[in-house]
Design an enzyme around this catalytic site. Sequence first.
Site, short mmCIF file in Angstrom:
data_model
loop_
_atom_site.label_atom_id
_atom_site.label_comp_id
_atom_site.label_asym_id
_atom_site.label_seq_id
_atom_site.Cartn_x
_atom_site.Cartn_y
_atom_site.Cartn_z
N LYS A 1 0.82 -1.21 0.00
CA LYS A 1 0.00 0.00 0.00
C LYS A 1 0.86 1.26 0.00
CE LYS A 1 -2.66 -0.79 3.37
NZ LYS A 1 -2.79 -0.43 4.69
N GLU B 1 -2.68 7.49 4.05
CA GLU B 1 -2.71 6.03 4.00
C GLU B 1 -3.08 5.49 5.37
OE1 GLU B 1 0.98 4.08 2.80
OE2 GLU B 1 0.25 2.21 3.69
N ASP C 1 -10.40 -4.28 10.54
CA ASP C 1 -9.67 -4.32 11.82
C ASP C 1 -10.41 -3.39 12.78
OD1 ASP C 1 -7.77 -5.74 10.48
OD2 ASP C 1 -6.26 -4.13 10.44
N GLU D 1 -9.26 -1.81 15.31
CA GLU D 1 -8.52 -0.61 15.72
C GLU D 1 -8.46 0.49 14.65
OE1 GLU D 1 -4.73 -2.04 17.02
OE2 GLU D 1 -4.12 -2.63 15.01
N GLN E 1 -13.79 -8.63 -3.29
CA GLN E 1 -15.21 -8.21 -3.21
C GLN E 1 -15.61 -8.02 -1.74
OE1 GLN E 1 -18.12 -10.61 -5.32
NE2 GLN E 1 -16.56 -11.27 -6.77
N CYS F 1 26.01 2.25 12.34
CA CYS F 1 25.61 2.42 13.74
C CYS F 1 26.10 1.25 14.60
CB CYS F 1 24.10 2.64 13.81
SG CYS F 1 23.63 3.42 15.35
N GLY G 1 26.69 -1.62 13.60
CA GLY G 1 27.71 -2.23 12.75
C GLY G 1 29.05 -1.53 12.91
N GLN H 1 29.94 0.21 15.65
CA GLN H 1 30.36 -0.05 17.04
C GLN H 1 31.02 -1.43 17.14
OE1 GLN H 1 26.72 0.45 19.28
NE2 GLN H 1 26.63 2.66 18.94
N GLU I 1 26.39 -1.95 26.23
CA GLU I 1 25.03 -2.40 25.92
C GLU I 1 24.97 -3.93 25.93
OE1 GLU I 1 23.68 -1.23 21.99
OE2 GLU I 1 21.79 -2.33 22.18
N HIS J 1 23.29 7.15 9.92
CA HIS J 1 22.60 6.29 8.95
C HIS J 1 22.44 7.03 7.61
CE1 HIS J 1 20.94 3.30 11.92
NE2 HIS J 1 21.18 4.30 12.74
N GLU K 1 21.73 5.97 4.84
CA GLU K 1 20.69 5.37 3.98
C GLU K 1 19.38 6.16 3.97
OE1 GLU K 1 22.17 3.85 6.48
OE2 GLU K 1 20.73 3.10 7.94
N1 GLN Z 1 22.25 -0.26 19.91
C1 GLN Z 1 23.14 0.75 19.49
C2 GLN Z 1 22.96 2.07 20.22
O1 GLN Z 1 21.94 2.28 20.83
C3 GLN Z 1 23.07 0.97 17.98
C4 GLN Z 1 21.77 1.52 17.50
C5 GLN Z 1 21.59 1.41 16.01
O2 GLN Z 1 22.19 0.57 15.36
N2 GLN Z 1 20.71 2.23 15.46
O3 GLN Z 1 23.81 2.90 20.19
#
Ligand code: GLN
Length: 571
Positions: A20, A166, A173, A175, A218, A410, A412, A414, A434, A537, A539
């Site tokens: 959608k 949207e 549903d 909700e 339908q 991120c 990745g 660390q 963490e 990020h 992306e």
């Molecule tokens: N868990 C990690 C942090 O909080 C990385 C978070 C993430 O990858 N967006 O810093």
Amino acid sequence: MPPDCKFVFVTGGVMSGIGKGVVTASLGKLFQFRGFKVSVVKIDPYLNVDPGTLNPIEHGECFITEEVWDFKPVIETDSKFESDEKSYRISEIDQDFGTYCRFLGIEMHPSHNITSGQIYLSTILRERRGKFLGRTVQIIPHCTNMIKERLLSIAKEEDLDVLLIECGGTVGDLESGIFLEAFRQLKLELPKRHTICVHVTLVLYSEAIGQQKSKPSQHSVKMLQSAGIQPDVLVCRSKKALAEDIRNKLSMFSSIPKEAVISNPDLESVYELPILFEQQKLGDLVCEMLDLKAKLVSFSKVNNYSEWLVMVNMFKIDKPVIRIGMPGKYFNISDSYISINDALTHAAAHQGYKAELKMINISEEIDIEEQLHDCDGILLTPGFGVRAVEGMIKCAQYAMENRVPFLGICFGAQLFYVSFCRKYLGLEGANSTEIDPDTPFPVVDMLEEQKNITEKGGTMRLGGQKIIIQKGTKLHAAYEKTEIMERFRHRYHINSNYMEDAEKKGLIVSSRDETGQIINSIELDREDHWMVGTQFHPEFKSRPYKPSKCYMAFIKACIENRYLLRKSTDI
Ligand code: GLN
């Protein structure tokens, strides 16, 4: 006075997850091709205030906006309580916003993602403040009014020609009922030819009889009708193009003209859908329904039909494949890393390649070498929590040892740093706090500003932040700038306490925040090996017509590696 904006409600039938979001974005594109100013609202009927606290395995990724919104559930702008009222920070929004932004080339404010959680929270808190004194507080009209006000105020404040809305989930549903009710009322209250409803449904194919079947669709139309809404357009998702007799049947049983029953088969590239819609004359049809006369046609690259066509072809043409290994831990649905997948696809297409993404679901049983040996590059994914972490650290180690191009995002990034510290600084047991709060070497630790925060939901370091890039680094070569803005979502960061030693062993800090306190990216100091980790990020800002510079540089390195790899193994 209602705003002079037209409203397109998009609802879904039969089941969720049928695309959608892509239909909504493509409809928006049809209006853009005709010179109209559009935006999108996504309604998520669940009770979470925002999707930031949801599980990515169930709901896909969270999209991060540039801006962080201070959502004040009680306050209306003229309220005298303004200063002391509690607010919630929202920047984590539904993944469909990624699709809208990539198609439409516009940025959307986080207030465009309305959840039931926001509506109920506001209603109840306002009741406690005495805003409805003496009255019975009810879903109709109190909640429905609030929904309508939010939609009308976005349309007005942003001076839009068309607002697409949207509604998540499927008609029927429980909700989503209040949102359909708000749509029904708006249809009634706004002038004629100001609103339409586009219903997106699934047309199933029965293998047993070798035919498409229209009955579930339908029924879903009937369900919508029983909520008081007659759809104006039916978009039929199916594997293959919609058969003519099924189109006729759906038109007849749903009281929708035949030309408004639209075929939406599976496509090679999602960006093709606006073109398929145009071929079925859907753009002219919806404009006619809404009494919209095309404005001056835009020549901007993003909003021009012929430019879009050229771009789509770039994603469709057969191209050599570049294989990217993506070790991670959220793989039950394909949308958990959708912005990353798209950013890789964009960057590869712009360099003449097709990105083949090899998702590697990290578990204890998996043989990492076997999984990664045929990859041209490795992208180590973002994430949270202990599960799969040791495997992901090994993937970073594999990249370092075998000189495979690597981009860590991120989490990745660390874990790339953890892996580096263990291998090159000899810090056995180094970790992120963490993952292991008692680690002897907390090389990744909680951000100072996070240490006193206990509440969850919108409390991470979020949104767009300024990044200062060090000249002469791989990151600088990628962006060709010393100052950029990218988006963040994290609680932990690379601890600078160990950095002096790390730098002696060949690691470089390639960017920091404005204060110099937060490390925003690291990379290996190697001429012949592109290995970069970003706390941010990139992306989220990649667009099909304007790929991310960081992803472009990564893919370039993968392409170079591809030739080395293919020469030796001939795969
Ligand atoms: N868990 C990690 C942090 O909080 C990385 C978070 C993430 O990858 N967006 O810093």
